[in-house]
Every structure is written in C-alpha cells, then in structure tokens.
Design a protein around this motif. Structure first.
Motif, PDB file in Angstrom:
ATOM      1  N   VAL A   1      10.580  18.966  -1.638  1.00 51.72           N
ATOM      2  CA  VAL A   1      10.242  20.350  -1.966  1.00 51.72           C
ATOM      3  C   VAL A   1      10.715  20.685  -3.372  1.00 51.72           C
ATOM      4  O   VAL A   1       9.981  21.238  -4.192  1.00 51.72           O
ATOM      5  N   ASP A   2      11.965  20.333  -3.680  1.00 53.38           N
ATOM      6  CA  ASP A   2      12.525  20.648  -4.999  1.00 53.38           C
ATOM      7  C   ASP A   2      11.802  19.910  -6.110  1.00 53.38           C
ATOM      8  O   ASP A   2      11.562  20.455  -7.191  1.00 53.38           O
ATOM      9  N   THR A   3      11.480  18.644  -5.876  1.00 58.02           N
ATOM     10  CA  THR A   3      10.846  17.838  -6.925  1.00 58.02           C
ATOM     11  C   THR A   3       9.360  18.126  -7.028  1.00 58.02           C
ATOM     12  O   THR A   3       8.780  18.080  -8.101  1.00 58.02           O
ATOM     13  N   ASN A   4       8.715  18.373  -5.883  1.00 58.64           N
ATOM     14  CA  ASN A   4       7.294  18.727  -5.845  1.00 58.64           C
ATOM     15  C   ASN A   4       6.396  17.669  -6.471  1.00 58.64           C
ATOM     16  O   ASN A   4       5.387  17.987  -7.089  1.00 58.64           O
ATOM     17  N   TRP A   5       6.761  16.412  -6.360  1.00 59.53           N
ATOM     18  CA  TRP A   5       5.854  15.331  -6.737  1.00 59.53           C
ATOM     19  C   TRP A   5       6.204  14.100  -5.916  1.00 59.53           C
ATOM     20  O   TRP A   5       7.320  13.945  -5.441  1.00 59.53           O
ATOM     21  N   GLY A   6       5.239  13.233  -5.765  1.00 54.51           N
ATOM     22  CA  GLY A   6       5.453  11.999  -5.016  1.00 54.51           C
ATOM     23  C   GLY A   6       4.273  11.699  -4.105  1.00 54.51           C
ATOM     24  O   GLY A   6       3.527  12.587  -3.685  1.00 54.51           O
ATOM     25  N   LYS A   7       4.087  10.430  -3.837  1.00 52.88           N
ATOM     26  CA  LYS A   7       3.041   9.970  -2.923  1.00 52.88           C
ATOM     27  C   LYS A   7       3.699   9.156  -1.817  1.00 52.88           C
ATOM     28  O   LYS A   7       4.584   8.329  -2.083  1.00 52.88           O
ATOM     29  N   TYR A   8       3.256   9.390  -0.584  1.00 51.15           N
ATOM     30  CA  TYR A   8       3.801   8.697   0.581  1.00 51.15           C
ATOM     31  C   TYR A   8       2.629   8.082   1.329  1.00 51.15           C
ATOM     32  O   TYR A   8       1.648   8.768   1.631  1.00 51.15           O
ATOM     33  N   MET A   9       2.712   6.773   1.598  1.00 54.58           N
ATOM     34  CA  MET A   9       1.567   6.035   2.094  1.00 54.58           C
ATOM     35  C   MET A   9       1.957   5.175   3.291  1.00 54.58           C
ATOM     36  O   MET A   9       3.103   4.731   3.399  1.00 54.58           O
ATOM     37  N   ILE A  10       0.985   4.932   4.165  1.00 51.32           N
ATOM     38  CA  ILE A  10       1.210   4.120   5.352  1.00 51.32           C
ATOM     39  C   ILE A  10       0.095   3.088   5.451  1.00 51.32           C
ATOM     40  O   ILE A  10      -1.091   3.447   5.445  1.00 51.32           O
ATOM     41  N   GLY A  11       0.474   1.811   5.479  1.00 53.50           N
ATOM     42  CA  GLY A  11      -0.482   0.737   5.714  1.00 53.50           C
ATOM     43  C   GLY A  11      -0.410   0.322   7.175  1.00 53.50           C
ATOM     44  O   GLY A  11       0.674   0.157   7.728  1.00 53.50           O
ATOM     45  N   ILE A  12      -1.562   0.149   7.807  1.00 47.45           N
ATOM     46  CA  ILE A  12      -1.618  -0.140   9.242  1.00 47.45           C
ATOM     47  C   ILE A  12      -2.545  -1.316   9.494  1.00 47.45           C
ATOM     48  O   ILE A  12      -3.593  -1.456   8.851  1.00 47.45           O
ATOM     49  N   ARG A  13      -2.154  -2.154  10.463  1.00 50.68           N
ATOM     50  CA  ARG A  13      -3.023  -3.225  10.940  1.00 50.68           C
ATOM     51  C   ARG A  13      -3.225  -3.028  12.436  1.00 50.68           C
ATOM     52  O   ARG A  13      -2.347  -3.274  13.237  1.00 50.68           O
ATOM     53  N   SER A  14      -4.423  -2.530  12.818  1.00 45.25           N
ATOM     54  CA  SER A  14      -4.708  -2.303  14.232  1.00 45.25           C
ATOM     55  C   SER A  14      -5.976  -2.998  14.695  1.00 45.25           C
ATOM     56  O   SER A  14      -6.352  -2.871  15.852  1.00 45.25           O
ATOM     57  N   ASN A  15      -6.637  -3.708  13.797  1.00 45.96           N
ATOM     58  CA  ASN A  15      -7.852  -4.449  14.142  1.00 45.96           C
ATOM     59  C   ASN A  15      -7.669  -5.914  13.776  1.00 45.96           C
ATOM     60  O   ASN A  15      -6.846  -6.235  12.918  1.00 45.96           O
ATOM     61  N   PRO A  16      -8.433  -6.825  14.360  1.00 44.24           N
ATOM     62  CA  PRO A  16      -8.449  -8.197  13.832  1.00 44.24           C
ATOM     63  C   PRO A  16      -8.965  -8.184  12.397  1.00 44.24           C
ATOM     64  O   PRO A  16      -9.765  -7.334  12.023  1.00 44.24           O
ATOM     65  N   GLY A  17      -8.510  -9.111  11.612  1.00 46.62           N
ATOM     66  CA  GLY A  17      -8.984  -9.214  10.241  1.00 46.62           C
ATOM     67  C   GLY A  17      -8.251  -8.272   9.326  1.00 46.62           C
ATOM     68  O   GLY A  17      -7.041  -8.330   9.187  1.00 46.62           O
ATOM     69  N   GLY A  18      -8.995  -7.352   8.712  1.00 44.59           N
ATOM     70  CA  GLY A  18      -8.398  -6.488   7.704  1.00 44.59           C
ATOM     71  C   GLY A  18      -8.377  -7.197   6.367  1.00 44.59           C
ATOM     72  O   GLY A  18      -8.670  -8.389   6.247  1.00 44.59           O
ATOM     73  N   THR A  19      -8.014  -6.452   5.318  1.00 44.82           N
ATOM     74  CA  THR A  19      -7.987  -7.039   3.980  1.00 44.82           C
ATOM     75  C   THR A  19      -6.559  -7.378   3.560  1.00 44.82           C
ATOM     76  O   THR A  19      -5.625  -6.630   3.858  1.00 44.82           O
ATOM     77  N   THR A  20      -6.425  -8.486   2.886  1.00 44.33           N
ATOM     78  CA  THR A  20      -5.117  -8.895   2.351  1.00 44.33           C
ATOM     79  C   THR A  20      -5.068  -8.727   0.839  1.00 44.33           C
ATOM     80  O   THR A  20      -4.137  -9.191   0.199  1.00 44.33           O
ATOM     81  N   THR A  21      -6.090  -8.065   0.270  1.00 41.76           N
ATOM     82  CA  THR A  21      -6.175  -7.996  -1.191  1.00 41.76           C
ATOM     83  C   THR A  21      -6.183  -6.579  -1.737  1.00 41.76           C
ATOM     84  O   THR A  21      -6.393  -6.390  -2.920  1.00 41.76           O
ATOM     85  N   GLY A  22      -5.984  -5.561  -0.908  1.00 44.05           N
ATOM     86  CA  GLY A  22      -6.013  -4.217  -1.451  1.00 44.05           C
ATOM     87  C   GLY A  22      -5.576  -3.188  -0.438  1.00 44.05           C
ATOM     88  O   GLY A  22      -5.185  -3.501   0.681  1.00 44.05           O
ATOM     89  N   SER A  23      -5.673  -1.914  -0.866  1.00 44.34           N
ATOM     90  CA  SER A  23      -5.280  -0.799  -0.010  1.00 44.34           C
ATOM     91  C   SER A  23      -6.291   0.322  -0.180  1.00 44.34           C
ATOM     92  O   SER A  23      -7.142   0.291  -1.074  1.00 44.34           O
ATOM     93  N   GLY A  24      -6.180   1.345   0.671  1.00 41.07           N
ATOM     94  CA  GLY A  24      -7.154   2.419   0.671  1.00 41.07           C
ATOM     95  C   GLY A  24      -7.208   3.216  -0.609  1.00 41.07           C
ATOM     96  O   GLY A  24      -8.225   3.830  -0.921  1.00 41.07           O
ATOM     97  N   TRP A  25      -6.114   3.241  -1.365  1.00 41.50           N
ATOM     98  CA  TRP A  25      -6.085   3.956  -2.642  1.00 41.50           C
ATOM     99  C   TRP A  25      -6.193   3.022  -3.841  1.00 41.50           C
ATOM    100  O   TRP A  25      -6.074   3.461  -4.982  1.00 41.50           O
ATOM    101  N   GLY A  26      -6.382   1.752  -3.596  1.00 36.81           N
ATOM    102  CA  GLY A  26      -6.456   0.809  -4.709  1.00 36.81           C
ATOM    103  C   GLY A  26      -5.122   0.525  -5.359  1.00 36.81           C
ATOM    104  O   GLY A  26      -5.065  -0.048  -6.451  1.00 36.81           O
ATOM    105  N   ARG A  27      -4.034   0.941  -4.714  1.00 36.54           N
ATOM    106  CA  ARG A  27      -2.702   0.633  -5.238  1.00 36.54           C
ATOM    107  C   ARG A  27      -2.408  -0.861  -5.058  1.00 36.54           C
ATOM    108  O   ARG A  27      -2.981  -1.508  -4.168  1.00 36.54           O
ATOM    109  N   PRO A  28      -1.489  -1.429  -5.870  1.00 43.50           N
ATOM    110  CA  PRO A  28      -1.129  -2.859  -5.723  1.00 43.50           C
ATOM    111  C   PRO A  28      -0.206  -3.085  -4.535  1.00 43.50           C
ATOM    112  O   PRO A  28       0.912  -3.576  -4.669  1.00 43.50           O
ATOM    113  N   ILE A  29      -0.674  -2.693  -3.354  1.00 47.15           N
ATOM    114  CA  ILE A  29       0.091  -2.797  -2.118  1.00 47.15           C
ATOM    115  C   ILE A  29      -0.786  -3.476  -1.079  1.00 47.15           C
ATOM    116  O   ILE A  29      -1.919  -3.035  -0.841  1.00 47.15           O
TER     117      ILE A  29
END
Length: 719
Positions: free
Chosen positions: A67-95
């Motif tokens: 609240v005081d800082t009022n900046w920041g991004k918080y993200m959750i990566g989930i694997r709930s299906n077979p497969g999935g991607t090992t080369t990217g994330s939903g926001w294109g971050r290097p995660i």
C-alpha cells in the motif's frame, strides 16, 4: 491434470460440498538480491479453496507494505494440465517452469489494480475470466474460479509465486520456490524446477475430492483387465495407477510417452541420473535438459561417445569474461589473451559439467569482477545472492586478488557452484609448467629459484608476491597480505525528512544498513546529530584493501515511509587508504534536496489562490515570478517593481534583486522596434539598504538624460 476437458469443471460444480481447505507455504525473507524492496519480499503464501470447490485464493504475505509503495507485480505460474510450455509465461516475462506452465495469473497493484488470468493452449496464451484482487499493509490477495485453471477434484497441481517490477522484461526478483536469491539482476531468467527437485522445486496443492481414475483410463481406450490400476498395460515399468498418480500426462497405453527412446518407467523425474534404468529425466519431455539431444540419445551414447546426463545441459564452451580480460575486458567468447575459455574435467558423469580456468594475476591486493558464459552473453551466469552459487543472468561476481600469481576459476554448470582459489600444485614440474618456466632459474630475482617458489606457492614473476614491501625470500609469509582498515564517516542531511514530517529529531532513528551488516534493519550504524544542524553522522571501521568497493548500502529510518528504506538506488563507494579516516560527503536522505529559488520562496506565503509562476493572486498585475525576482509580495498588491526618480546625474532607477540564484541585466531600446541591448550604464549596489528583505539587495542605476528618446528596463531571470 487428467484430460477431463469440460468434465473437470462439472465434477467440481456437481460434487458434494467440501470443507474450505487452506494450506500455508512459508518462504525465507531478506533474500532479494536486486535491492531493498520489502514489499516484494514474500514471507509466505496461503492457498485456499472454498467449500464449494469453485473459487481458489492465493494470499501473498509480504515483508513490507504494497500500500505504501504502490508499485509491484505479483504473479503465479501453475501447471494443471499435461504438457504446458517450458519456454515462456503469460506476460512474456523471463519466468518458466521446468515441468511446463499451463496457466498464469498476473497481478498489478499500482494505480488501478487487476488480476489477469491466462491459459496456454499448446501454441499461444489465451485470456480467461479475470480474477479479483485486493491488498493491505502486508499482503496481496488474488482469487479466481477453479474452472479458469482447469482444476479437478483430487488433483495435485504444481505452482510457484513470483514478485517483480513493472518492466516488461523484469523477472522473478523473488520466488516462493527459492530459499535463496532468485536472480541477481532484474531481467535474469528464472526457472521453477520440477516438484521434488533442487534447488527450486515447484510447490503442490491437493484439490479435495476423489480423482476420476475411470474417466482418465477410458480416455486412453483401456477397459476391463487392461484398465485395472495395478496392471502395467504398456510394460513401461509403471502401473496404470502410478501413471495416473504422477499426473503429468503419461499415456498408459504407450511405453514411451515422449518418444525419446526411453521407457516412461526409466525416466524417474527426480533429476538424478543413476543408470539407464533410473535416468532422472522427464518422461513427458524428449529433451529434459534442452541441449538439443534427446534423453535416449544421451543415455545410449548416440549424442556423444560417452553417457551424458540427460538432466543437465552439455555446453560446447564455457568462458570467464571479466575485468581482467585482454586486450578488451568482458570477453564472452573465450578469445582473450591469455585465453579465458575454461577446460572441462572429463567425460564421467561427475566430470562433464565441471570446468576450470587457471589465470595469473600480476597485481596483488587488486579487485576483479567476472561472470561465466556459454561463449555468448545470451547464456551467462553471475552472482545470485548466495555465496558460491551462480544464477543465470546474475550480477557480477567480485573477488580480491590478495597475492599475485595463478588463481583457479571453477564452475559446475549443473549445480551452478563456483569458486576462486589459489591452487596448490602436485609437484614442481606441474608448478613450472603452469607458469611456463624452466628449472633452476630465479625469474623475478628475489633470491628464490623457481623450485623454491613452488614450495611457497609464491609468484615466480613477482619478487614481492603479496605487495607488503618484503621480498619473497625475506618474507616468512609471502602470500599473507596485511589487513587494511579505516574509519568511514557517513553523513546524511535530514532537513527535508524533518520538514516533511516523517523524521522527528530526538525521537526518530536513522541508521546505515547494507551488505556490510547483512541488511539488518536493527543493526548497521546508528547516526546522530550532536550539533543539531540537521546533518546526522556516524562511523564504521571498514576492512578491505584500498580501491575496492565497500558494498551497497542505504539510509534507513525506523518506522519511516517505504518500510523505512530511503528511495532510489543503493549507495556505494570505494575504500580509501589504510588507516586514514574516510569522510564521505554529506548527502540528502533519498537524495531529495530542499526546495530552492522560486519554489522555496513561494512556499513561505500560505493560502495563495494561485502559487504558480504565472499566477497573480493579489491582482496587482505582477506575476508571482516577477515578484520573486524583484522582492515584492504575491499576497498584497504592489506598485511598480522598478522605481524612477530624478537625481543630480540623471534619472535614478532602483529595484530589489535576489542576492544569488538569478541574473539581472539593465537593457535599453530606442524605439521598441529593435532588439533590447545591454546598457546604457552598469548598475551598482545602492547605499541605502534599509527595509530590504532577506536574500535581496537594493540596486540602482543613474541614466544620463539626453535629447534623444531611449527606453530602459531591468530584465531578471532565475538561474
């Protein structure tokens, strides 16, 4: 997750009511390596599934206030299906997630808050219904429907939680899966490991309810005896039940689900290669380590003439770019002179990832910085925040060369462990070969022949290896460098913090915290203001050689804004001479200087309707800026700012001007059609200074009278 498709959501919706389920996942604190950002420092995460099984909530508990800082991004990566991607994330971050990422929740809490949910469809990320988000002084909470994440009863899904900045390429500067610093720099890649792997294992959450084994086995066309849980229909070493329980997309009717030449049961998914029947690799990824060779080809000696561990990338080249490279520093290719390409220890399973480089440093007591690369900056490793362990894309690794001579860089590309040591040689022959010398000579004329230098492991090219003023032959410890230290005096001006009300002299405490004290907000150096001038000082005895970096630090106010940390980049400086007090310059807290000039002046007039430079709140036709320049009040109407009277030598112009911070010019113009030029006389300080306000001086200029018309003005400009 099992291939239920729509059925998964229906099972949750139509099943019997369940009790609300919550699981807490603790995290270490204080491990962020890119700076001091408590509001990004995860302390724990609470995952809660409601009683209906329809909504899942992630509460991200933090070490500071979002609240005081009022900046920041918080993200959750989930694997709930077979497969999935090992080369990217939903926001294109290097995660990424080593097991594959199927869903992504991206939250932003700066300005308007939001929670975006994405699913990976096998080729692209697609948007799902948005989640809900809230924050308080110590947490960020995001909720979404289970259907958006394809979660089914009894399923065990894997996940990780990340915190980051607002840059498009900012990575996970904090991760729930990592007990140590996740990355060393903002844009370094972060990979969440497989469940149960080290050092960054994905977390798991078990959905309440009964897994639908019957639907899963029927999907693959197995019925009756073939579908029995204890049967191993495809003869891959795993029973049907085991393949179902693994929940990674294995096909119970296919012995080699990823078609890499190894049976599913041989690929044990634990990341540890034991033998060809226990490979540790991923049975759903034909190239578990991503090095271009299938797991089967690495194990069966097709990719190379020896068995390669399929769990770790086999690099063609590893180099050590650094400040010491010649002819140019930071050579990532390994082509510096002398060479900076490392040598691999061998082809054995324990050797094929161990690299080393011996390099002679000629100057004692000198700092160096380096990283490791795979022959290009595209793949590099650096400091991670954990001593002796590198991270991909990490920061510079710093060392001190105590005594001159050969040092050994060592790096394990599998474990990321590194070291920098002075090696001991097995015998004089190996020592002389490493230094390129012949027997019997005294290369540096220090009274020790080369073989005697081997015994001391001193530098045969430097008569004084440790730079202490004693030649090696007279020095009982030619490699032991005398320690250096000096008193460092910190100085910070708290005037702005005091005026803005977040620091109270005599009550508030300001201190210096940083790497030198483990960023301990209760330790460091407490500063004081003995003469009450607003400048707080304190000293610290800093060890280390002259010229090396003291390390990063900040000023910190107990109970202050932003969790107490001053804003802006970390501070640092290089150490001064041994035994000489090092007085650092006075700086302002958060580098915010007090207002000066017009800004400070206008602030002394309370209640002005329009305090802008062009404003005229008193309606006298004179702008605030002009009143500032010529010493009149913007709150009460004034006459002319320049007065004119007759004198013995001509017309006398008088005005007030700022004593500093502004420039004034007496100008003339014959007919207003031409340009204003400097003249006709040089103004002087008036004798009468009575009633002149502080920071101003009364000036005057005597203009001779002539028969021709001439226009005169005083021009003022703030510097």
């Amino acid at each position: 997750m099992k291939p239920h498709h729509l059925l998964a959501a229906l099972c949750l919706a139509s099943g019997a009511a369940l009790a609300q389920t919550t699981q807490n996942y603790p995290d270490t604190t204080g491990e962020i390596a890119v700076g001091s950002f408590p509001h990004l420092d995860i302390t724990s995460v609470d995952v809660t599934l409601d009683a209906a099984g329809e909504n899942i909530t992630f509460k991200i508990n933090l070490n500071g206030s979002p609240v005081d800082t009022n900046w920041g991004k918080y993200m959750i990566g989930i694997r709930s299906n077979p497969g999935g991607t090992t080369t990217g994330s939903g926001w294109g971050r290097p995660i990424t997630m080593a097991g594959g990422m199927t869903h992504w929740i991206g939250c932003y809490v700066d300005g308007s808050m939001g929670a975006e949910v994405y699913a990976y469809n096998g080729s692209i990320w697609t948007s799902r219904p948005a989640g809900t988000i809230s924050k308080d002084a110590s947490s960020v909470t995001v909720s979404t429907i289970t259907a958006s994440l394809n979660l089914s009863p009894g399923e065990v899904f894997s996940f990780d939680v990340y915190a980051s900045g607002g840059g498009d390429h900012d990575s996970a500067v904090e991760a729930l899966s990592s007990a140590t610093a996740s990355v060393g720099i903002w844009d370094a890649a972060y990979v969440t490991g497989l469940v149960g792997s080290t050092p960054r294992p994905a977390l798991t959450f078990t959905m309440p309810g009964t897994p639908d084994y019957a639907t899963w086995i029927a999907f693959y066309g197995l019925f009756d005896a073939d579908a029995l849980p204890g049967n191993d229909y495809d003869l891959d070493g795993l029973t049907n039940q085991q393949e179902f329980d693994l929940d990674i997309g294995l096909d119970p009717a296919l012995a080699d689900s990823d078609d890499d030449g190894l049976k599913d049961g041989e690929e044990t998914l634990d990341g540890q290669y034991v033998d060809a029947t226990h490979t540790g690799s991923n049975p759903m990824n034909p190239d578990s380590d991503g090095d271009g060779a299938t797991d089967g080809d690495e194990v069966k000696q097709v990719a190379a003439a020896y068995v390669r561990d399929p769990n770790h990338y086999n690099y063609v080249k590893i180099a050590v770019p650094g400040t010491f490279n010649l002819p140019a520093a930071w050579d990532a290719t390994g082509a510096s002179v002398p060479g900076n390409e490392m040598s691999v220890a061998g082809t054995g399973l324990a050797q094929q990832f161990q690299y080393s480089l011996d390099h002679r440093f000629a100057v004692p007591k000198s700092p160096i910085s380096h990283k490791f690369t795979a022959g290009t900056w595209d793949v590099n490793w650096g400091a991670s925040g954990t001593a002796g362990v590198a991270s991909q894309g990490g920061g510079n690794i710093d060392h001190i060369v105590a005594a001159s001579g050969i040092y050994r860089f060592a790096f394990n590309t599998a474990t990321r462990a590194y070291s920098f040591t002075r090696p001991s040689f097995a015998d004089a022959t190996a020592y002389l070969a490493a230094y390129g010398l012949a027997t019997g000579a005294d290369e540096d004329s220090d009274g020790l022949n080369n073989e005697a230098e081997f015994t001391a492991n001193s530098d045969p090219y430097n008569a004084d290896s440790d730079g202490d003023g004693l030649a090696d032959d007279a020095d009982p410890e030619p490699l032991v460098v005398a320690p250096e230290s000096r008193e460092v005096v910190f100085q910070v001006n708290m005037a702005v913090a005091i005026s803005e009300g977040y620091f109270t002299p005599g009550t508030s405490v300001v201190r210096v915290i940083g790497q030198f004290a483990g960023w301990n907000t209760s330790g460091g150096v407490v500063l004081s203001d003995a003469d009450a001038d607003g400048i707080y000082t304190g000293s610290y005895t800093a060890g280390g050689f002259e010229g090396i970096s003291f390390g990063n630090y900040k000023f910190f106010i107990n109970g202050g804004p932003d969790g107490g940390y001053e804003s802006g980049a970390d501070r640092s400086f290089n150490l001064g001479p041994d035994g000489v007090q090092q007085l650092l310059p006075v700086v302002y807290y958060s580098n915010i200087l007090p207002p000066v000039g017009f800004t400070a002046w206008i602030a002394t007039f309370d209640g002005l309707a329009d305090p802008s430079r062009d404003g005229d709140p008193d309606g006298d036709g004179i702008s605030n800026e002009t009143e500032f320049l010529f010493g009149t009040s913007p709150a009460t109407g004034n006459g002319a700012v320049v007065t004119l009277s007759n004198g013995s030598g001509g017309l006398v112009l008088r005005w007030l001007q700022r004593s500093g911070g502004a420039t004034y010019t007496l100008q003339e113009n014959a007919d207003l059609a031409g340009e204003w030029t400097t003249g006709p006389v040089t103004p002087a300080t008036a004798t009468d200074q009575d009633g002149v306000p502080a920071d101003y001086t009364r000036m005057e200029a005597v203009i001779p009278t002539t028969s021709s018309r001439n226009l005169v003005r005083v021009n003022g400009t703030e510097n």
